[in-house]
Design a protein around this motif. Structure first.
Motif, mmCIF file in Angstrom:
data_model
loop_
_atom_site.group_PDB
_atom_site.id
_atom_site.type_symbol
_atom_site.label_atom_id
_atom_site.label_comp_id
_atom_site.label_asym_id
_atom_site.label_seq_id
_atom_site.Cartn_x
_atom_site.Cartn_y
_atom_site.Cartn_z
ATOM 1 N N TRP A 189 0.810 -1.220 0.000
ATOM 2 C CA TRP A 189 0.000 0.000 0.000
ATOM 3 C C TRP A 189 0.843 1.270 0.000
ATOM 4 O O TRP A 189 0.498 2.264 -0.655
ATOM 5 C CB TRP A 189 -1.004 0.007 1.161
ATOM 6 C CG TRP A 189 -0.405 0.097 2.536
ATOM 7 C CD1 TRP A 189 -0.085 -0.942 3.361
ATOM 8 C CD2 TRP A 189 -0.076 1.287 3.266
ATOM 9 N NE1 TRP A 189 0.441 -0.477 4.539
ATOM 10 C CE2 TRP A 189 0.443 0.895 4.515
ATOM 11 C CE3 TRP A 189 -0.166 2.653 2.983
ATOM 12 C CZ2 TRP A 189 0.879 1.807 5.476
ATOM 13 C CZ3 TRP A 189 0.266 3.572 3.938
ATOM 14 C CH2 TRP A 189 0.775 3.146 5.170
ATOM 15 N N ASN A 385 -6.287 -1.906 -5.759
ATOM 16 C CA ASN A 385 -5.476 -3.126 -5.631
ATOM 17 C C ASN A 385 -4.429 -3.219 -6.730
ATOM 18 O O ASN A 385 -3.286 -3.629 -6.485
ATOM 19 C CB ASN A 385 -6.374 -4.371 -5.669
ATOM 20 C CG ASN A 385 -7.282 -4.460 -4.460
ATOM 21 O OD1 ASN A 385 -7.055 -3.786 -3.462
ATOM 22 N ND2 ASN A 385 -8.322 -5.258 -4.537
ATOM 23 N N TRP A 388 -1.538 -0.840 -5.988
ATOM 24 C CA TRP A 388 -0.661 -1.382 -4.936
ATOM 25 C C TRP A 388 0.357 -2.331 -5.564
ATOM 26 O O TRP A 388 1.558 -2.211 -5.351
ATOM 27 C CB TRP A 388 -1.484 -2.166 -3.911
ATOM 28 C CG TRP A 388 -2.282 -1.360 -2.949
ATOM 29 C CD1 TRP A 388 -2.735 -0.074 -3.088
ATOM 30 C CD2 TRP A 388 -2.751 -1.804 -1.676
ATOM 31 N NE1 TRP A 388 -3.458 0.300 -1.999
ATOM 32 C CE2 TRP A 388 -3.490 -0.735 -1.107
ATOM 33 C CE3 TRP A 388 -2.640 -2.986 -0.965
ATOM 34 C CZ2 TRP A 388 -4.086 -0.838 0.149
ATOM 35 C CZ3 TRP A 388 -3.245 -3.092 0.285
ATOM 36 C CH2 TRP A 388 -3.955 -2.022 0.833
ATOM 37 N N ASN A 389 -0.175 -3.272 -6.333
ATOM 38 C CA ASN A 389 0.658 -4.320 -6.917
ATOM 39 C C ASN A 389 1.654 -3.756 -7.934
ATOM 40 O O ASN A 389 2.853 -4.061 -7.898
ATOM 41 C CB ASN A 389 -0.239 -5.378 -7.564
ATOM 42 C CG ASN A 389 0.553 -6.471 -8.243
ATOM 43 O OD1 ASN A 389 0.826 -6.406 -9.440
ATOM 44 N ND2 ASN A 389 0.953 -7.473 -7.485
#
Length: 420
Positions: A189, A385, A388-389
C-alpha cells in the motif's frame, strides 16, 4: 398512548413520568463511531470535556472499532439499527454508498458547514456536488521525513529538485553507513498511497491530471504518468536489500533506529516518531522536476463526520456537529492528533514544528488528493489493488514503467466508459 394502570392516580403519575422523560430525551447519550482507536483517550479526556463545557447536559460516548473492521462493522450496525448517532466518514465511495442507501443525513446548510472550503467537501458529496453528507475534519499529507543528524554528518541539504534528490540518495549510498530510503514493498500500500501518489502529483499537475483521467481526456499511458513511474523506478534502486520482504513496520523501525536517512512518509507518522526525543527530524515536500517548477502536494482528505439518519437524538447530534466545525475543535484536533490537519478555514497555530512545516507546504504548493480516490475505484479490476501491486513491482525493478502504465490503463478501460 394507552395507560395500563389500576387507579387514576397511578395513571397520572405514569403520564407525568413519561412527559418528564420525553422533556429530557434530547440530553441522552450520543455515541460516536470511528476507526481512530488511537484517539480514544483524546476524545474522552480532552475533546468531549471541551464540548461539554458549552453543552453540559449532553453525554457522549466515543466507541471506536479497529480500522480494518470499521467499514464492515458499521455496515452491519447500520443495517441492524444499532449504529451510533455520529459516524466517522471515510472519503469518497465508502461514505457515498451509505448516503445513497439513505443511512446518512444531508448536511448542506447545517451549522458549522460554512467553515469549510468547497475543496474540502468534495470527498463527502454526491458526484454532482449537490448533496454533502459528512462534515470534513482533517487531511493527511505525503512527503519525505529525513534524519537531521545523518544529513549533518554527510553535509547534505534537503533537496528541492529531483537532480538534488538523487545526489543526496547517491551520497548516502556511497557512505555505506545508512540505507538511503527506509521503504519496503511487502505490504504494497505504501508504494501507491505514500510514494506514487506523492511524487506523481508534480508530473500530472495534481488536480488537473486527476480530473483529466475522470473526464477521459487523459490516459495512464500518457507521458506525464509514465514519467512518474520512471521516477519511481529510479527511487527503487535505493531501497535496502530484501526490500520486497520489508513491511511498513520494518521501515518505521529502520528509520527510528537511525539506520536510514530518508523515510517516504505520511504526516500521520509524525506522532509515531515523536516518541523518541533523540530522533531529530526534518521534512521536505516531493522535489520538483527542475528549479522553478510549480510544486504539488498530496493533501488527502482523510476523515469526516456524519449523522446517522436513524439517530434518536439528532438535535444534540447537530449541536455536536456545529462544534466540530468550530475554531476550538480545529485547534485542539490539529495540535493533539499530530499530522492530521484541519480542513476548515480557521487560522490555526500549529505547535509541533514538523507538522507546522508540512502544513506550510499548502502556502507554496497546490494541493491535490490521491489520484484514484474519487470515482476511479468503482470498477473491476479494482484500481486501488492494481496500483498497490504495480507500484510495488516497479519499485522492486520487476515491472517496467511503460508496462505499469499499460496494465493500469487496460484495467481502467475495461469498465470506465469515458476511457473506452
Amino acid at each position: 398512548m394507552q395507560l395500563h394502570a389500576k387507579g387514576g392516580a397511578a395513571a397520572r403519575n405514569t403520564l407525568l413520568a413519561l412527559l418528564l422523560a420525553s422533556g429530557t430525551a434530547q440530553a441522552g447519550t450520543l455515541t460516536i463511531e470511528s476507526w481512530r482507536v488511537d484517539d480514544k483517550t483524546l476524545w474522552e479526556t480532552v475533546l468531549i470535556p471541551a464540548f461539554q463545557k458549552k453543552h453540559p447536559g449532553i453525554e457522549i460516548k466515543f466507541s471506536p472499532t479497529a480500522p480494518t473492521e470499521y467499514d464492515s462493522t458499521l455496515n452491519a450496525r447500520l443495517s441492524g439499527g444499532t449504529a451510533g448517532d455520529l459516524l466517522a466518514c471515510r472519503p469518497f465511495d465508502v461514505s457515498l454508498a451509505l448516503y445513497k442507501r439513505g443511512q446518512l443525513e444531508k448536511l448542506d446548510g447545517k451549522a458549522g458547514m460554512d467553515n469549510f472550503p468547497a475543496s474540502a467537501k468534495v470527498a463527502w458529496q454526491t458526484d454532482d456536488g449537490k448533496d454533502t453528507f459528512c462534515m470534513p475534519i482533517a487531511s493527511v499529507m505525503h512527503g519525505f521525513l529525513y534524519n537531521k543528524k545523518i544529513f549533518r554528518e554527510l553535509k547534505l541539504q534537503p533537496p528541492a529538485t529531483e537532480e538534488e534528490f538523487f545526489k543526496v540518495l547517491e551520497t548516502v549510498r556511497k557512505s555505506g553507513k545508512y540505507a538511503p530510503l527506509a521503504l519496503g514493498t511487502a505490504d504494497q500500500w505504501e508504494a501507491n498511497q505514500v510514494v506514487f501518489t506523492s511524487i506523481g502529483a508534480n508530473y500530472w499537475k495534481g488536480e488537473e491530471g486527476r480530473k483529466a483521467l475522470i473526464a477521459g481526456k487523459a490516459k495512464f499511458t500518457d507521458p506525464q504518468f509514465v514519467a512518474a513511474w520512471e521516477y519511481e523506478a529510479r527511487l527503487g534502486s535505493y531501497l535496502s536489500k530484501g526490500a520486497s520482504a520489508q513491511t511498513y513496520g520494518d521501515s518505521q523501525n529502520q528509520f527510528a533506529l537511525g539506520k536510514a536517512a530518508i523515510y517516504p512518509s505520511g504526516s500521520w507518522d509524525i506522532a509515531y516518531f515523536k516518541q523518541d526525543p533523540e530522533l531529530e527530524l526534518g521534512a521536505f515536500n516531493p522535489p520538483v522536476r527542475k528549479a522553478g517548477d510549480k510544486c504539488y502536494i498530496s493533501d488527502h482528505t482523510d476523515i469526516g463526520m456524519s449523522v446517522n439518519k436513524k439517530s434518536k437524538n439528532k438535535e444534540d447530534a447537530y449541536k455536536f456537529l456545529a462544534w466540530l466545525g468550530s475554531q476550538e475543535f480545529a485547534d485542539i484536533y490539529t495540535n493533539k492528533v499530530t499530522g492530521f490537519f484541519s480542513l476548515s478555514n480557521h487560522l490555526i497555530s500549529i505547535k509541533d514544528p514538523l507538522a507546522k512545516q508540512m502544513n506550510g507546504w499548502r502556502a507554496s504548493c497546490a494541493s491535490t488528493i490521491r489520484l484514484n480516490a474519487q470515482i476511479l475505484n468503482r470498477g473491476e479490476p479494482s484500481m486501488e489493488n492494481e496500483l498497490w501491486n504495480v507500484n510495488a513491482q516497479v519499485l522492486n525493478g520487476k515491472l517496467a514503467p511503460k508496462d505499469a502504465a499499460r496494465q493500469i490503463q487496460s484495467g481502467f478501460a475495461k469498465w470506465y466508459k469515458p476511457q473506452q
